[in-house]
Design a protein around this motif. Sequence first.
Motif, PDB file in Angstrom:
ATOM      1  N   ILE A 496       0.843  -1.205   0.000  1.00 38.97           N
ATOM      2  CA  ILE A 496       0.000   0.000   0.000  1.00 38.97           C
ATOM      3  C   ILE A 496       0.874   1.249   0.000  1.00 38.97           C
ATOM      4  CG2 ILE A 496      -1.732   1.286   1.292  1.00 38.97           C
ATOM      5  CD1 ILE A 496      -2.785  -1.328   2.407  1.00 38.97           C
ATOM      6  N   LEU A 497       1.910   1.246   0.836  1.00 40.78           N
ATOM      7  CA  LEU A 497       2.812   2.399   0.896  1.00 40.78           C
ATOM      8  C   LEU A 497       3.457   2.644  -0.460  1.00 40.78           C
ATOM      9  CD1 LEU A 497       4.549   1.760   4.345  1.00 40.78           C
ATOM     10  CD2 LEU A 497       2.873   3.533   3.822  1.00 40.78           C
ATOM     11  N   ALA A 498       3.922   1.578  -1.097  1.00 34.81           N
ATOM     12  CA  ALA A 498       4.611   1.712  -2.382  1.00 34.81           C
ATOM     13  C   ALA A 498       3.691   2.259  -3.464  1.00 34.81           C
ATOM     14  CB  ALA A 498       5.182   0.361  -2.814  1.00 34.81           C
ATOM     15  N   LEU A 499       2.454   1.750  -3.520  1.00 37.94           N
ATOM     16  CA  LEU A 499       1.504   2.188  -4.544  1.00 37.94           C
ATOM     17  C   LEU A 499       1.157   3.666  -4.397  1.00 37.94           C
ATOM     18  CD1 LEU A 499      -0.341   1.537  -6.926  1.00 37.94           C
ATOM     19  CD2 LEU A 499      -2.069   0.788  -5.298  1.00 37.94           C
ATOM     20  N   ASN A 500       1.179   4.163  -3.152  1.00 33.00           N
ATOM     21  CA  ASN A 500       0.815   5.552  -2.903  1.00 33.00           C
ATOM     22  C   ASN A 500       2.017   6.475  -2.761  1.00 33.00           C
ATOM     23  OD1 ASN A 500      -2.345   5.671  -2.327  1.00 33.00           O
ATOM     24  ND2 ASN A 500      -1.560   3.726  -1.503  1.00 33.00           N
ATOM     25  N   GLY A 501       3.226   5.942  -3.032  1.00 29.39           N
ATOM     26  CA  GLY A 501       4.422   6.763  -2.991  1.00 29.39           C
ATOM     27  C   GLY A 501       4.794   7.237  -1.607  1.00 29.39           C
ATOM     28  N   LEU A 502       4.470   6.433  -0.584  1.00 30.37           N
ATOM     29  CA  LEU A 502       4.760   6.795   0.802  1.00 30.37           C
ATOM     30  C   LEU A 502       5.923   5.977   1.328  1.00 30.37           C
ATOM     31  CD1 LEU A 502       1.064   6.854   2.094  1.00 30.37           C
ATOM     32  CD2 LEU A 502       2.436   8.808   1.339  1.00 30.37           C
ATOM     33  N   LYS A 503       6.676   6.547   2.247  1.00 27.28           N
ATOM     34  CA  LYS A 503       7.851   5.863   2.788  1.00 27.28           C
ATOM     35  C   LYS A 503       7.534   5.040   4.024  1.00 27.28           C
ATOM     36  CE  LYS A 503      11.359   9.095   1.072  1.00 27.28           C
ATOM     37  NZ  LYS A 503      12.492   9.965   1.441  1.00 27.28           N
ATOM     38  N   SER A 504       6.621   5.516   4.857  1.00 25.00           N
ATOM     39  CA  SER A 504       6.330   4.812   6.098  1.00 25.00           C
ATOM     40  C   SER A 504       4.879   5.062   6.491  1.00 25.00           C
ATOM     41  CB  SER A 504       7.267   5.280   7.219  1.00 25.00           C
ATOM     42  OG  SER A 504       7.000   6.620   7.561  1.00 25.00           O
ATOM     43  N   ALA A 505       4.423   4.282   7.485  1.00 23.73           N
ATOM     44  CA  ALA A 505       3.050   4.433   7.977  1.00 23.73           C
ATOM     45  C   ALA A 505       2.826   5.807   8.596  1.00 23.73           C
ATOM     46  CB  ALA A 505       2.736   3.327   8.981  1.00 23.73           C
ATOM     47  N   GLY A 506       3.920   6.435   9.043  1.00 31.70           N
ATOM     48  CA  GLY A 506       3.796   7.763   9.629  1.00 31.70           C
ATOM     49  C   GLY A 506       3.377   8.832   8.638  1.00 31.70           C
ATOM     50  N   ASP A 507       3.547   8.537   7.318  1.00 31.25           N
ATOM     51  CA  ASP A 507       3.157   9.501   6.290  1.00 31.25           C
ATOM     52  C   ASP A 507       1.655   9.474   6.011  1.00 31.25           C
ATOM     53  OD1 ASP A 507       5.788  10.264   5.977  1.00 31.25           O
ATOM     54  OD2 ASP A 507       6.188   8.772   4.424  1.00 31.25           O
ATOM     55  N   VAL A 508       0.952   8.469   6.545  1.00 29.47           N
ATOM     56  CA  VAL A 508      -0.491   8.353   6.325  1.00 29.47           C
ATOM     57  C   VAL A 508      -1.225   9.280   7.302  1.00 29.47           C
ATOM     58  CG1 VAL A 508      -2.463   6.785   6.291  1.00 29.47           C
ATOM     59  CG2 VAL A 508      -0.220   5.978   5.550  1.00 29.47           C
ATOM     60  N   LYS A 509      -2.033  10.196   6.763  1.00 27.06           N
ATOM     61  CA  LYS A 509      -2.724  11.182   7.588  1.00 27.06           C
ATOM     62  C   LYS A 509      -4.243  10.974   7.511  1.00 27.06           C
ATOM     63  CE  LYS A 509       1.275  13.127   8.246  1.00 27.06           C
ATOM     64  NZ  LYS A 509       2.003  12.930   9.516  1.00 27.06           N
ATOM     65  N   GLN A 510      -4.905  11.422   8.539  1.00 27.81           N
ATOM     66  CA  GLN A 510      -6.370  11.356   8.577  1.00 27.81           C
ATOM     67  C   GLN A 510      -6.951  12.160   7.414  1.00 27.81           C
ATOM     68  OE1 GLN A 510      -8.095  12.428  12.359  1.00 27.81           O
ATOM     69  NE2 GLN A 510     -10.102  12.824  11.473  1.00 27.81           N
ATOM     70  N   GLY A 511      -7.954  11.584   6.731  1.00 27.25           N
ATOM     71  CA  GLY A 511      -8.575  12.249   5.598  1.00 27.25           C
ATOM     72  C   GLY A 511      -7.941  11.909   4.265  1.00 27.25           C
ATOM     73  N   MET A 512      -6.786  11.251   4.295  1.00 28.11           N
ATOM     74  CA  MET A 512      -6.099  10.865   3.064  1.00 28.11           C
ATOM     75  C   MET A 512      -6.824   9.698   2.398  1.00 28.11           C
ATOM     76  SD  MET A 512      -2.095   9.678   2.677  1.00 28.11           S
ATOM     77  CE  MET A 512      -1.482  11.253   3.265  1.00 28.11           C
ATOM     78  N   THR A 513      -6.870   9.696   1.073  1.00 24.88           N
ATOM     79  CA  THR A 513      -7.447   8.587   0.313  1.00 24.88           C
ATOM     80  C   THR A 513      -6.319   7.728  -0.239  1.00 24.88           C
ATOM     81  OG1 THR A 513      -9.395   9.879  -0.303  1.00 24.88           O
ATOM     82  CG2 THR A 513      -8.907   7.935  -1.637  1.00 24.88           C
ATOM     83  N   LEU A 514      -6.311   6.457   0.126  1.00 27.90           N
ATOM     84  CA  LEU A 514      -5.239   5.542  -0.289  1.00 27.90           C
ATOM     85  C   LEU A 514      -5.732   4.586  -1.371  1.00 27.90           C
ATOM     86  CD1 LEU A 514      -3.671   4.508   3.144  1.00 27.90           C
ATOM     87  CD2 LEU A 514      -2.909   6.305   1.574  1.00 27.90           C
ATOM     88  N   LYS A 515      -4.848   4.327  -2.325  1.00 23.05           N
ATOM     89  CA  LYS A 515      -5.115   3.291  -3.319  1.00 23.05           C
ATOM     90  C   LYS A 515      -4.739   1.939  -2.734  1.00 23.05           C
ATOM     91  CE  LYS A 515      -4.135   6.263  -7.301  1.00 23.05           C
ATOM     92  NZ  LYS A 515      -3.245   6.452  -8.483  1.00 23.05           N
TER      93      LYS A 515
END
Length: 663
Positions: A496-515
């Motif tokens: 999931i992180l890779a598909l959304n171009g994120l490095k870690s779970a800490g980059d996931v914020k409330q309100g964000m839409t993830l692929k």
Amino acid sequence: MHKSLTCLLIFSMLILSACAKKYQAENDDMRPNLDPELAHPDFLKIKRPRPLTKQEKEALASKTDIPFNLDVRETEEVQQYLTYFTQERRDTMEKWLERAAPHLPYIRAVLATYKLPPDIIALPFIESGYNTMAYSPAGAGGMWQFMPATGRRFGLSVDWWEDERRNPYLATVAAAKYLAELYNLFNDWNVALAAYNCGEGKMSRVINQSGHTDFFDIAKNPNLLKQETRNYVPKFLAVLKIFKNLDTLGFKTVNWGAGQVLEEVSVPGGTDLAALAEACSMNWEEFHRFNSGFRRQVSPPDRQSPVYVPVAKKELAMAYLANPSCHASRGIKSYTAAGQDTWWNLSRRTGVPIAALRQMNPTVGENVAPGQTVYIPLDSSAQDTALANLDDIPPRADAQRLQTHRVKKGESLAAIAKRYGVSQADLARANGVKSGKGVASGQTITIPVKAGAACPPMPVPQAQAQAPQAAKTVAMKKGLTLAEVAKTNKVDVQAILALNGLKSAGDVKQGMTLKIPAEAVQPQLAAQAQAQAGKLAALAKGQPQPAQQQAKAQPAQQPQPAVQQLAKAQPQPVQQPQPAVQQAKAQPAVQQAAKPDPKAPQQAQVKDSRKPSGPIQYKVENGETVWSIARKFKVDPIALLSWNKLDRTAHLKPGDRLTINVD
């Protein structure tokens, strides 16, 4: 005497003019075509920048993986380039970003494999604007702008048949090796980047001459380096900061799933690539977009070459390679030689060098005999004009593809004809010899296609391959964790992180839409693909075809783009903080990630947060890697390592068994 010298001078000028025209005709696809922002340093007449906006100040102050110790003057230069590409040339930057999207996941994985800073991903922006077909006035070519000699030094073929500097997979590996070498030489990324632009020899001489080892100290003296090189690092840093702050600066964020999944298929020398494209239901322009390294519509006759096709087209490509004679010629023109024809005048009339004509026609001797068939390769343009001066003779029925046989000791023309199911007269006629005359041991002869030969039907691609699953999306509500999302959708956190171009779970914020990646492929589909490949190989055995033996022996699962070359690479370790493990992973629905370097220092195993729900045991086949197996079952390669208690340096052998968790 004076008249003689004048005549000699005029004759020399005519010869040189003719040679120049011939060189231009042969290299029409290598004309300079860089964007003006890259081709002309003087074009960048940047005015004193206006005051920065709040967003631009944030971007300028953002951190990078490569340390840049800038004083006030250098910071102002970076600011000038940043405002230039966000304001005056914003449309150019947007075009580059769109062009780069299909290549970014693969390049990120290769950089991680070679232990290079992830920031290097911005380098092709200032080299070529991520244009695989780019050429500079100085002769540098491809996305990474290799000079021909440097490209050959790092294993890239640059000749009349192909220019692998334009192959984004092979050129990226070569660039990673070159950058690693430069860093090991100078032990400073600022100097290494500048040396990539001007050459390590020039940079070494400048350091010895100036006594400085800091790039910005060297750049203060305009007599040491050209303006292009002095501006290179500030321009790189500005574009890097833009790339790392796209959302903040109002640019459209990168679509990390933009690239199409491709399969690598090895084709034998002399393959009619245009006919292969047609067999795969692709026009030449579409096929050449995936295989831009080829300069002709025929693969180099003296070597095997990798060809990249969409996954859904692989079975069609394998079927063509098993029975190329069942398809009409498209990239090869056949010409029946007349009495006055020689290699020289055929070369002059077609624009094809004599050496290339001889490579394409190994069975034709020093003298072209009347009535012999000569095969002419077409160039990579869809409308080839090189043959305009040849008589418009329709292709012969037996000239579909060059197929040869090397005569063994004791073999006769009659025996060879019987083996291939053709008449002795047709075999003799195709090789310009008398029917009753013997053939010498070691001689290479052309095998004509048997008229009316039965051809197996082309396979129909699986419906699943034709209609790829669309990625789901999940809105991150308050209290919802990434681990819960991964568990609910039965996918790996890292995927999931890779598909959304994120490095870690800490980059996931409330309100964000993830692929959310599509579900793992069912193992029975892989078995079906293997069974189909076996059927094609069995069909191919109905008629001997020595020239295509290696093509028929292709395994069901081909390695992905450039994986074989990565496996052979011997990069020197770069003493740089290691990039995050997530950077090296394969991306869903994009090109294959790079194979880990077996000599790289061992890294800690990455634990998978997903609980196995359906483990199967898989037997490793010849040539397979962790990356290719992960792609085969559409699972995360890092998770695959974790399931089998392997680290990133693991090297698989045929017969090894792996546990794979699929749903």
